[in-house]
Design a protein around this motif. Structure first.
Motif, PDB file in Angstrom:
ATOM      1  N   THR A 238     -26.902  93.460 105.448  1.00 31.75           N
ATOM      2  CA  THR A 238     -28.065  92.913 104.741  1.00 31.75           C
ATOM      3  C   THR A 238     -29.182  93.947 104.813  1.00 31.75           C
ATOM      4  N   SER A 239     -29.874  94.138 103.696  1.00 33.48           N
ATOM      5  CA  SER A 239     -30.917  95.153 103.691  1.00 33.48           C
ATOM      6  C   SER A 239     -32.239  94.531 104.181  1.00 33.48           C
ATOM      7  N   LEU A 240     -32.807  95.184 105.174  1.00 34.06           N
ATOM      8  CA  LEU A 240     -34.022  94.643 105.820  1.00 34.06           C
ATOM      9  C   LEU A 240     -35.135  94.429 104.800  1.00 34.06           C
ATOM     10  N   GLU A 241     -35.372  95.462 103.983  1.00 29.08           N
ATOM     11  CA  GLU A 241     -36.497  95.378 103.046  1.00 29.08           C
ATOM     12  C   GLU A 241     -36.309  94.232 102.051  1.00 29.08           C
ATOM     13  N   GLU A 242     -35.045  93.959 101.706  1.00 26.36           N
ATOM     14  CA  GLU A 242     -34.815  92.880 100.734  1.00 26.36           C
ATOM     15  C   GLU A 242     -35.118  91.510 101.337  1.00 26.36           C
ATOM     16  N   VAL A 243     -34.589  91.253 102.552  1.00 22.47           N
ATOM     17  CA  VAL A 243     -34.845  89.910 103.103  1.00 22.47           C
ATOM     18  C   VAL A 243     -36.319  89.728 103.440  1.00 22.47           C
ATOM     19  N   VAL A 244     -36.935  90.802 103.951  1.00 28.10           N
ATOM     20  CA  VAL A 244     -38.348  90.672 104.331  1.00 28.10           C
ATOM     21  C   VAL A 244     -39.202  90.363 103.100  1.00 28.10           C
ATOM     22  N   MET A 245     -38.955  91.115 102.012  1.00 21.84           N
ATOM     23  CA  MET A 245     -39.788  90.891 100.833  1.00 21.84           C
ATOM     24  C   MET A 245     -39.427  89.578 100.120  1.00 21.84           C
ATOM     25  N   ALA A 246     -38.154  89.193 100.189  1.00 17.64           N
ATOM     26  CA  ALA A 246     -37.783  87.892  99.589  1.00 17.64           C
ATOM     27  C   ALA A 246     -38.499  86.767 100.339  1.00 17.64           C
ATOM     28  N   LEU A 247     -38.526  86.881 101.667  1.00 11.23           N
ATOM     29  CA  LEU A 247     -39.200  85.824 102.439  1.00 11.23           C
ATOM     30  C   LEU A 247     -40.701  85.835 102.166  1.00 11.23           C
ATOM     31  N   ALA A 285     -33.353  97.571  95.182  1.00 11.02           N
ATOM     32  CA  ALA A 285     -34.539  96.708  95.280  1.00 11.02           C
ATOM     33  C   ALA A 285     -35.519  97.272  96.306  1.00 11.02           C
ATOM     34  N   ILE A 286     -36.786  97.145  96.062  1.00  9.27           N
ATOM     35  CA  ILE A 286     -37.906  97.477  96.950  1.00  9.27           C
ATOM     36  C   ILE A 286     -38.100  98.987  97.164  1.00  9.27           C
ATOM     37  N   VAL A 287     -37.035  99.722  97.505  1.00  7.74           N
ATOM     38  CA  VAL A 287     -37.228 101.116  97.910  1.00  7.74           C
ATOM     39  C   VAL A 287     -36.640 102.144  96.950  1.00  7.74           C
ATOM     40  N   GLY A 288     -35.887 101.714  95.927  1.00  8.09           N
ATOM     41  CA  GLY A 288     -35.314 102.675  94.980  1.00  8.09           C
ATOM     42  C   GLY A 288     -36.409 103.292  94.104  1.00  8.09           C
ATOM     43  N   ASP A 289     -36.133 104.478  93.583  1.00  9.21           N
ATOM     44  CA  ASP A 289     -37.131 105.175  92.750  1.00  9.21           C
ATOM     45  C   ASP A 289     -37.600 104.322  91.576  1.00  9.21           C
TER      46      ASP A 289
END
Ligand SMILES: CC(=O)SCCNC(=O)CCNC(=O)[C@H](O)C(C)(C)COP(=O)(O)OP(=O)(O)OC[C@H]1O[C@@H](n2cnc3c(N)ncnc32)[C@H](O)[C@@H]1OP(=O)(O)O
Ligand SMILES: CC(C)C(=O)C(=O)O
Ligand SMILES: [Mg+2]
Length: 519
Positions: A238-247, A285-289
């Motif tokens: 699970t990608s940290l940035e995805e769950v954090v931003m989804a929450l 998501a979140i960190v891609g260019d």
């Protein structure tokens, strides 16, 4: 609002990504970065792996303050002892003991019966509790395991002293509905209100790791195990940035929060990308260019009017520069006009139309251009100069041991004129053909060529000064092809001479041609 703990396992499960081996220094830097990010738990490694892994976990335990530092151990006394020793200097330490739950793991990998697994797990959780009162217990591959056995195993682990029970979908097999339902059963039938955290640990083999982790939150989990950029075994964790931003973005839905400092997310992503060599895809998501970039005209127009039309979060919130409008093939006038306004240009509709036509021609040939290249374009021949001569076609032939030859076709007041010339080089040949076609022969006072953004893919920008008698005119030309840019620059200056836009002595075309033919 419930507090969801973020358990980062970039340094353990993340490093298990095929081909990745981080140095001690890199692990320390990542661990300090994770502390700045304010994760709750850092899984620093698997100390029984060897001396260097042991050293990494001990140094992180000694130096990184803030998060709980965790080390992994199989259900072996030696693993637990190595984990405890490596964690000795940690302010807050956790031992993470794991076994397996599925039949295929038990029968073929561990070669143990379910009853043996229950017994060993009970003993090893109790053993780990002798070193710390923070013990996490996991059983691999729960989604392919017998549910009754899973419930009994976690019951036994809690009774033995586990304070967090982690539910790994080791093979990324579960769907969000199935995984969520399992978490709910564990919450209701195993935890039953006791002070024990349920943790989600999902893998992305079917691309469902983030969805599964969030389903776990909806069903009672209070910890998510994840990695920066979603790296990890096979398709990753699970990608940290995805769950954090989804929450965060959907806090209205999840009614939960993390204590992550989201402004550090992008920096961490880049650090992990650099150290692991695992390149983040542009559409991540979140960190891609491309995560905060818009190229389509309709989207750009919407975002210019109100960025909420196509953005559900601010780029700054995750530590990135504000969203960018990419100037490419799908862009419309609104984005080009905005980019020009940002550069300080205010163009009327006709001028904008001229720039836009050249812009489209260029981006279709070369792909997106940068703002600086747009500036070069607007300062080139197309916009401000009335056109007596317009380049229609250009062909040149050059090479080592060859005779440079150019053929040009110009739209002129007399109609289409085509000329051919030989020169010392391709630009010289083009300039001779052009002077033939325009009907006068200015002297070339200056010729300068530059790559607008300093790369080989950049637009070429050519500046020339042409002199006709006492009159000087400067011309600019821009193109992905520097010979074409040279032709455009020459014509820009020639148009100025011919239309009286030059520095001195405005003349008509007839006067210019009478006085300056030079032929
Ligand atoms: C899902 C996960 O991410 S699990 C974590 C995976 N991570 C890693 O494996 C990375 C670190 N691993 C290592 O350094 C090594 O594999 C070590 C040191 C753990 C073990 O090395 P080796 O002794 O050479 O064993 P090897 O790796 O070949 O096989 C693993 C052994 O662990 C056993 N094992 C696997 N999981 C467990 C467990 N949870 N509890 C107890 N034993 C286990 C296997 O049955 C096998 O035992 P066997 O040799 O008696 O058949
Ligand atoms: C060690 C465990 C938690 C693991 O990484 C997995 O099962 O995926
Ligand atoms: Mg895992």
């Amino acid at each position: 609002m419930r507090h969801i703990r973020i358990f980062d396992t970039t340094l353990r499960d993340g490093e298990q990504s095929p081909g990745v081996a981080l140095s001690l220094q890199q692990k320390l830097e990542i661990a300090h970065g994770l502390a700045r990010l304010n994760v709750d738990i850092i899984e620093a490694g698997f100390p029984v792996n060897g001396a260097s892994e042991f050293e990494c976990v001990s140094r992180i335990a000694a130096e990184v303050k803030g998060p709980v530092i965790c080390a992994l151990a199989r259900t072996h006394k030696l693993d637990i002892e190595r984990a405890a020793a490596a964690l000795e200097k940690a302010e807050k330490k956790r031992i993470h003991v794991f076994t397996s739950a599925s039949r295929v793991h038990l029968e073929y990998m561990l070669r143990k019966t379910p009853e043996e697994i229950l017994e060993i797990s009970d003993a090893m959780v109790r053993y780990a509790r002798q070193f710390t009162d923070d013990v996490e217990f996991s059983a691999q591959d729960v989604m392919r395991a017998d549910i009754d056995f899973v419930l009994r195993l976690y019951e036994a682990a809690i009774n033995a002293g586990a304070t967090t029970i982690n539910i790994p979908d080791t093979t990324g097999y579960g769907t969000p509905q199935e995984y969520g339902a399992l978490i709910r059963r564990i919450h209701e039938e195993v935890v039953r209100g006791r002070d024990v955290h349920i943790s989600a640990h999902c893998h992305d083999d079917l691309g469902m790791a983030t969805a599964n982790s969030l389903a776990a939150v909806e069903n009672g989990a209070t910890q998510i195990e994840c990695t920066i950029n979603g790296i990890g075994e096979r398709a990753g964790n699970t990608s940290l940035e995805e769950v954090v931003m989804a929450l965060y973005v959907r806090r209205d839905h999840y009614k939960a929060y993390t204590q992550i400092n989201t402004r550090e997310l992008y920096r961490m992503s880049r650090m992990v990308e650099r150290y692991t060599g695992m390149v983040v895809p542009p559409n991540k998501a979140i960190v891609g260019d491309n995560a905060f970039a818009h190229e389509s005209g309709i989207h750009q127009d919407g975002v210019i009017k109100n960025k909420e039309t196509y953005e559900i979060m601010n780029a700054e919130l995750v530590g990135r520069q504000p969203a960018v409008l990419v100037l490419g093939k799908h862009s419309g006038r609104a984005a080009v006009k905005k980019a020009l306004a940002d550069l300080g240009y205010k163009l009327d509709d006709a001028q904008l139309g001229a720039v836009f036509a050249r812009f489209r021609e260029i981006v279709e040939r070369k792909g997106p251009i940068e703002a600086e290249e747009l500036r070069a374009l607007v300062e080139s021949e197309s916009v401000s100069t009335p056109h007596l001569f317009r380049l229609e076609r250009l062909q040149f032939f050059s090479g080592y041991g060859m005779l440079p030859t150019a053929t040009v076709s110009l739209e002129t007041p007399k109609g289409l004129v085509t000329t051919t010339a030989i020169g010392d080089g391709p630009v010289d040949a083009v300039y001779k053909a052009l002077s033939e076609a325009i009907g006068f022969k200015p002297e070339l006072e200056l010729y300068r060529v530059e790559a607008v953004t300093g790369t080989t893919e950049a637009l070429g920008e050519v500046t020339v000064k042409l002199k006709l008698g006492e009159v000087l005119a400067t011309g600019h030309g821009v193109s992905p092809d520097i010979i074409e840019a040279s032709a455009r620059a020459y014509l820009d200056a020639a148009n100025k001479l011919a239309t009286g836009q030059s520095a001195r002595h405005p003349k008509s075309l007839e006067e210019v041609q009478r006085s300056g033919l030079g032929k």
